[in-house]
Design a protein around this motif. Structure first.
Motif, PDB file in Angstrom:
ATOM      1  N   HIS A  28     -48.902 -19.058 -60.951  1.00  0.00           N
ATOM      2  CA  HIS A  28     -49.006 -19.656 -61.851  1.00  0.00           C
ATOM      3  C   HIS A  28     -48.646 -19.112 -63.475  1.00  0.00           C
ATOM      4  O   HIS A  28     -48.092 -19.612 -64.108  1.00  0.00           O
ATOM      5  CB  HIS A  28     -50.490 -19.618 -61.756  1.00  0.00           C
ATOM      6  CG  HIS A  28     -50.720 -20.908 -60.223  1.00  0.00           C
ATOM      7  ND1 HIS A  28     -50.956 -19.832 -59.128  1.00  0.00           N
ATOM      8  CD2 HIS A  28     -51.377 -21.567 -60.323  1.00  0.00           C
ATOM      9  CE1 HIS A  28     -51.243 -21.400 -58.084  1.00  0.00           C
ATOM     10  NE2 HIS A  28     -51.548 -22.540 -58.770  1.00  0.00           N
ATOM     11  N   THR A  75     -49.287 -34.352 -59.761  1.00  0.00           N
ATOM     12  CA  THR A  75     -47.913 -33.516 -59.234  1.00  0.00           C
ATOM     13  C   THR A  75     -48.054 -31.390 -59.455  1.00  0.00           C
ATOM     14  O   THR A  75     -48.803 -31.420 -58.553  1.00  0.00           O
ATOM     15  CB  THR A  75     -47.322 -34.065 -60.201  1.00  0.00           C
ATOM     16  OG1 THR A  75     -46.862 -35.497 -59.884  1.00  0.00           O
ATOM     17  CG2 THR A  75     -46.226 -32.901 -59.720  1.00  0.00           C
ATOM     18  N   ARG A  78     -51.398 -30.903 -57.681  1.00  0.00           N
ATOM     19  CA  ARG A  78     -50.582 -31.041 -55.820  1.00  0.00           C
ATOM     20  C   ARG A  78     -49.892 -29.470 -55.465  1.00  0.00           C
ATOM     21  O   ARG A  78     -50.118 -29.260 -54.496  1.00  0.00           O
ATOM     22  CB  ARG A  78     -49.981 -31.692 -55.612  1.00  0.00           C
ATOM     23  CG  ARG A  78     -49.316 -32.321 -54.250  1.00  0.00           C
ATOM     24  CD  ARG A  78     -49.075 -33.438 -54.479  1.00  0.00           C
ATOM     25  NE  ARG A  78     -47.442 -33.795 -53.319  1.00  0.00           N
ATOM     26  CZ  ARG A  78     -46.173 -33.517 -53.417  1.00  0.00           C
ATOM     27  NH1 ARG A  78     -46.031 -33.249 -54.465  1.00  0.00           N
ATOM     28  NH2 ARG A  78     -45.752 -33.585 -52.753  1.00  0.00           N
ATOM     29  N   MET A  79     -49.254 -28.886 -56.269  1.00  0.00           N
ATOM     30  CA  MET A  79     -48.309 -28.256 -55.830  1.00  0.00           C
ATOM     31  C   MET A  79     -49.520 -26.633 -56.009  1.00  0.00           C
ATOM     32  O   MET A  79     -49.237 -26.507 -55.233  1.00  0.00           O
ATOM     33  CB  MET A  79     -47.511 -28.365 -57.731  1.00  0.00           C
ATOM     34  CG  MET A  79     -46.699 -29.152 -57.900  1.00  0.00           C
ATOM     35  SD  MET A  79     -45.259 -29.354 -56.488  1.00  0.00           S
ATOM     36  CE  MET A  79     -44.451 -30.353 -57.042  1.00  0.00           C
ATOM     37  N   SER A  80     -50.351 -26.801 -56.664  1.00  0.00           N
ATOM     38  CA  SER A  80     -50.810 -25.992 -57.121  1.00  0.00           C
ATOM     39  C   SER A  80     -51.864 -25.519 -55.892  1.00  0.00           C
ATOM     40  O   SER A  80     -52.162 -24.272 -55.653  1.00  0.00           O
ATOM     41  CB  SER A  80     -51.774 -25.838 -58.239  1.00  0.00           C
ATOM     42  OG  SER A  80     -52.666 -24.562 -57.985  1.00  0.00           O
ATOM     43  N   GLU A  82     -51.123 -26.531 -52.618  1.00  0.00           N
ATOM     44  CA  GLU A  82     -50.592 -26.394 -51.984  1.00  0.00           C
ATOM     45  C   GLU A  82     -50.047 -24.940 -52.100  1.00  0.00           C
ATOM     46  O   GLU A  82     -49.675 -23.732 -50.697  1.00  0.00           O
ATOM     47  CB  GLU A  82     -48.786 -26.997 -51.653  1.00  0.00           C
ATOM     48  CG  GLU A  82     -48.044 -26.852 -50.337  1.00  0.00           C
ATOM     49  CD  GLU A  82     -48.577 -27.118 -49.478  1.00  0.00           C
ATOM     50  OE1 GLU A  82     -48.087 -26.962 -48.246  1.00  0.00           O
ATOM     51  OE2 GLU A  82     -49.699 -28.278 -49.232  1.00  0.00           O
ATOM     52  N   THR A 267     -40.541 -27.364 -47.659  1.00  0.00           N
ATOM     53  CA  THR A 267     -40.757 -27.060 -49.024  1.00  0.00           C
ATOM     54  C   THR A 267     -39.996 -27.634 -50.197  1.00  0.00           C
ATOM     55  O   THR A 267     -40.866 -28.768 -50.792  1.00  0.00           O
ATOM     56  CB  THR A 267     -40.273 -25.951 -49.145  1.00  0.00           C
ATOM     57  OG1 THR A 267     -40.714 -24.753 -48.758  1.00  0.00           O
ATOM     58  CG2 THR A 267     -40.977 -25.173 -51.073  1.00  0.00           C
ATOM     59  N   VAL A 271     -41.595 -31.023 -52.521  1.00  0.00           N
ATOM     60  CA  VAL A 271     -41.456 -31.376 -54.154  1.00  0.00           C
ATOM     61  C   VAL A 271     -40.482 -32.365 -54.783  1.00  0.00           C
ATOM     62  O   VAL A 271     -41.824 -33.248 -55.625  1.00  0.00           O
ATOM     63  CB  VAL A 271     -40.289 -30.227 -54.778  1.00  0.00           C
ATOM     64  CG1 VAL A 271     -40.102 -29.885 -55.746  1.00  0.00           C
ATOM     65  CG2 VAL A 271     -41.051 -28.037 -54.130  1.00  0.00           C
ATOM     66  N   SER A 274     -42.494 -35.622 -55.231  1.00  0.00           N
ATOM     67  CA  SER A 274     -43.217 -36.206 -56.742  1.00  0.00           C
ATOM     68  C   SER A 274     -43.002 -37.228 -56.905  1.00  0.00           C
ATOM     69  O   SER A 274     -42.672 -37.470 -58.130  1.00  0.00           O
ATOM     70  CB  SER A 274     -43.792 -34.970 -57.150  1.00  0.00           C
ATOM     71  OG  SER A 274     -42.066 -33.996 -57.748  1.00  0.00           O
TER      72      SER A 274
END
Length: 296
Positions: A28, A75, A78-80, A82, A267, A271, A274
């Motif tokens: 992050h 978005t 959502r990525m975070s 996951e 994966t 990605v 989105s």
């Protein structure tokens, strides 16, 4: 002896989870730091810094920038979420931590806007950021899945009138990356709904979605197609070009519903999900309905 053995068994698992948590936190920080450098070079470096100030830009760009904020917050969250999923932390905790990440990151950007002479802190942007994160969190808590997904698509605009191309290069940038970020004329945002989720006993494919999209065209200025120099002289005037909003209805694919045993493919699908890929679509513009064989 059995009790000691149980303790020894649990300890490595805890240490393993702690390492994962630290790794995700590092990811992050790295991604945020790198994106901030990119944003600085694209948005801020050419403008003076001022005292923190508030700016009402709700009437600009036909609100396409606000939808962009909602999409970005959704978005990123959502990525975070996951990423945190793989750390072993409590489900609700990862939903809230990941879900609030998008709004928090966008708030940092909004703070930078507040110190920029070109922009300012926008409550409209902040509201859109919160809505983006709320869209993810609420669905995850209610349905344990994202039945309504926020997506985007883009196509680079070019014009027969060279003056319009020059104007676009000036305010949106010349590179494809800058255009994707800044040119609202080429952006479309979608709410993509997974039909099977609402009708689980039907024969509708699990990956089939219906998407409602919106975009706008004819924008060569934030509020109007006219620009003045610092002395007040008009240097660009294309008020003859209508600024219009567009609506689309199109089929879509939920790539995360495609079954595969490959972790790499899962994966990649996650990605890419989105993005809304080109498909045929119905378009409603200025009260007129038409069919597009391919719509971005």
């Amino acid at each position: 002896f059995a009790q000691d053995d149980s303790t020894n068994f649990q300890k490595p698992k805890s240490e393993h989870n702690n390492r994962k948590i630290k790794s995700v936190a590092a990811i992050h920080i790295g991604l945020y730091g790198g994106s901030m450098i990119g944003l600085y070079n694209s948005w801020y470096k050419n403008y003076d810094q001022t005292q923190f100030h508030v700016f009402n830009d709700d009437a600009e760009w036909m609100q396409m920038d606000k939808i962009g904020h909602l999409y970005s917050a959704y978005t990123m969250s959502r990525m975070s979420m996951e990423l945190w999923k793989n750390t072993g932390i409590n489900r609700k905790k990862r939903i809230w931590i990941g879900g609030l990440t998008g709004a928090a990151y966008q708030t940092i950007i909004e703070t930078l806007d507040g110190f920029s002479s070109q922009w300012g802190w926008s409550w409209g942007d902040v509201g859109a950021n919160v809505l983006g994160s709320a869209a993810l969190i609420s669905q995850e808590l209610i349905w344990k899945e994202q039945r309504f997904q926020v997506k985007t698509s883009f196509h680079k605009k070019s014009y027969e009138d060279e003056n319009l191309n020059q104007r676009s290069d000036l305010i949106f940038g010349k590179s494809l990356a800058e255009r994707c970020l800044k040119d609202y004329n080429g952006q479309t945002y979608w709410i993509s709904t997974n039909v099977h989720s609402f009708f689980p006993k039907s024969r509708i494919p699990e990956w089939f979605n219906i998407a409602l999209g919106t975009g706008a065209e004819g924008m060569f200025g934030a509020r109007e197609n006219r620009a003045k120099d610092p002395a007040g002289n008009i240097i660009f005037d294309r008020t003859d070009i209508a600024r219009v909003r567009q609506w689309y209805l199109a089929p879509d694919i939920d790539l995360t519903k495609i079954k595969t045993k490959s972790k790499t493919l899962k994966t990649v699908f996650f990605v890419l999900n989105s993005l809304k890929f080109p498909t045929p679509a119905l378009e409603l513009t200025d009260g007129k309905l038409k069919w597009n064989w391919i719509s971005f």
